[in-house]
Design a protein around this motif. Sequence first.
Motif, PDB file in Angstrom:
ATOM      1  N   LEU A 294       0.846  -1.189   0.000  1.00 11.25           N
ATOM      2  CA  LEU A 294       0.000   0.000   0.000  1.00 11.25           C
ATOM      3  C   LEU A 294       0.881   1.238   0.000  1.00 11.25           C
ATOM      4  O   LEU A 294       1.953   1.242   0.617  1.00 11.25           O
ATOM      5  CB  LEU A 294      -0.879   0.059   1.257  1.00 11.25           C
ATOM      6  CG  LEU A 294      -1.952  -0.986   1.427  1.00 11.25           C
ATOM      7  CD1 LEU A 294      -1.396  -2.204   2.128  1.00 11.25           C
ATOM      8  CD2 LEU A 294      -3.093  -0.410   2.219  1.00 11.25           C
TER       9      LEU A 294
ATOM     10  N   ASN B 211      -7.812   4.605  -2.026  1.00 13.33           N
ATOM     11  CA  ASN B 211      -8.877   3.621  -2.203  1.00 13.33           C
ATOM     12  C   ASN B 211      -9.034   2.755  -0.953  1.00 13.33           C
ATOM     13  O   ASN B 211      -9.708   1.736  -0.965  1.00 13.33           O
ATOM     14  CB  ASN B 211      -8.657   2.765  -3.457  1.00 13.33           C
ATOM     15  CG  ASN B 211      -7.362   1.993  -3.449  1.00 13.33           C
ATOM     16  OD1 ASN B 211      -6.686   1.885  -2.428  1.00 13.33           O
ATOM     17  ND2 ASN B 211      -6.999   1.448  -4.600  1.00 13.33           N
ATOM     18  N   PHE B 212      -8.390   3.179   0.144  1.00  9.02           N
ATOM     19  CA  PHE B 212      -8.495   2.486   1.425  1.00  9.02           C
ATOM     20  C   PHE B 212      -8.373   3.536   2.528  1.00  9.02           C
ATOM     21  O   PHE B 212      -7.416   4.307   2.549  1.00  9.02           O
ATOM     22  CB  PHE B 212      -7.383   1.437   1.531  1.00  9.02           C
ATOM     23  CG  PHE B 212      -7.465   0.563   2.745  1.00  9.02           C
ATOM     24  CD1 PHE B 212      -8.456  -0.393   2.863  1.00  9.02           C
ATOM     25  CD2 PHE B 212      -6.531   0.684   3.751  1.00  9.02           C
ATOM     26  CE1 PHE B 212      -8.519  -1.212   3.987  1.00  9.02           C
ATOM     27  CE2 PHE B 212      -6.580  -0.122   4.870  1.00  9.02           C
ATOM     28  CZ  PHE B 212      -7.577  -1.078   4.994  1.00  9.02           C
TER      29      PHE B 212
ATOM     30  N   THR C  68      -5.362   7.806   4.701  1.00  9.34           N
ATOM     31  CA  THR C  68      -5.688   7.143   3.446  1.00  9.34           C
ATOM     32  C   THR C  68      -4.479   6.423   2.867  1.00  9.34           C
ATOM     33  O   THR C  68      -3.328   6.811   3.089  1.00  9.34           O
ATOM     34  CB  THR C  68      -6.214   8.154   2.409  1.00  9.34           C
ATOM     35  OG1 THR C  68      -5.224   9.150   2.186  1.00  9.34           O
ATOM     36  CG2 THR C  68      -7.507   8.783   2.872  1.00  9.34           C
TER      37      THR C  68
ATOM     38  N   VAL D  41      -4.154   0.953  -2.312  1.00 13.45           N
ATOM     39  CA  VAL D  41      -3.779  -0.457  -2.356  1.00 13.45           C
ATOM     40  C   VAL D  41      -3.193  -0.776  -3.727  1.00 13.45           C
ATOM     41  O   VAL D  41      -3.846  -0.587  -4.752  1.00 13.45           O
ATOM     42  CB  VAL D  41      -4.995  -1.363  -2.076  1.00 13.45           C
ATOM     43  CG1 VAL D  41      -4.598  -2.838  -2.217  1.00 13.45           C
ATOM     44  CG2 VAL D  41      -5.569  -1.080  -0.697  1.00 13.45           C
TER      45      VAL D  41
ATOM     46  N   TRP E 101      -3.149  -6.597  -2.494  1.00  7.21           N
ATOM     47  CA  TRP E 101      -3.679  -7.029  -1.198  1.00  7.21           C
ATOM     48  C   TRP E 101      -4.076  -8.478  -1.257  1.00  7.21           C
ATOM     49  O   TRP E 101      -4.480  -8.988  -2.300  1.00  7.21           O
ATOM     50  CB  TRP E 101      -4.885  -6.178  -0.802  1.00  7.21           C
ATOM     51  CG  TRP E 101      -5.276  -6.396   0.627  1.00  7.21           C
ATOM     52  CD1 TRP E 101      -6.362  -7.087   1.069  1.00  7.21           C
ATOM     53  CD2 TRP E 101      -4.582  -5.937   1.780  1.00  7.21           C
ATOM     54  NE1 TRP E 101      -6.389  -7.093   2.447  1.00  7.21           N
ATOM     55  CE2 TRP E 101      -5.293  -6.391   2.902  1.00  7.21           C
ATOM     56  CE3 TRP E 101      -3.406  -5.212   1.971  1.00  7.21           C
ATOM     57  CZ2 TRP E 101      -4.886  -6.128   4.210  1.00  7.21           C
ATOM     58  CZ3 TRP E 101      -3.000  -4.942   3.272  1.00  7.21           C
ATOM     59  CH2 TRP E 101      -3.740  -5.402   4.362  1.00  7.21           C
TER      60      TRP E 101
END
Length: 190
Positions: free
Chosen positions: A109, A127-128, A180, A183, A186
């Motif tokens: 990440l 996006n995470f 934030t 990724v 994963w």
Amino acid sequence: MVNAGHDVDIVYATDATSPRSDDIDKRSYAVAGAEHLGLSAESLHYLGFTEMRFDEVPLLEMNRRFEELDLDPDVILTNSKHDVNQDHDKVFESALVVGRSIEKQVGLLTCEIISSAEWNDVPFDPNFYVDISDTIDQKVAAMNEIKPEIREWPHPRSPEGIRVKAKQRGMEVGYQYAETYHVIRWFDFD
């Protein structure tokens, strides 16, 4: 991650000195910051490269030094390749190689580095999101220990700037404060 019981190591690709000032050794600041995060000095590692000179380092050499640490990570958090800092670009490239999933799965990440990510022409694309509402004070206290990096408001690395960014990211997903990540890779870790 420390609060969740994970083993955490922090790797600085530098030698912890600053080319901007010969009398600054960032190791003592890094240790003080790490202690706020529940880490000890033994969790910190330094690869020994000169800050703002990573463009002179062959990628193979950086990869070798990372691998010599023998950390065996499940997840690597690194900076974005889109940061304005040229050293960050080299670290990202090395993380891709060191974290390649050949013999085991390694999550990868990128994180949003304030005052590097927002000053580039390619915005950080999270996006995470992680809720840090319970640990924002801990994050600010840790960053305040790294005195050569802290600036006055309205700089993004000011204590208020750190809170504003975390609040902005939290607002995007309904948290009070968030960090934030983007990724890259994963896996379903057991």
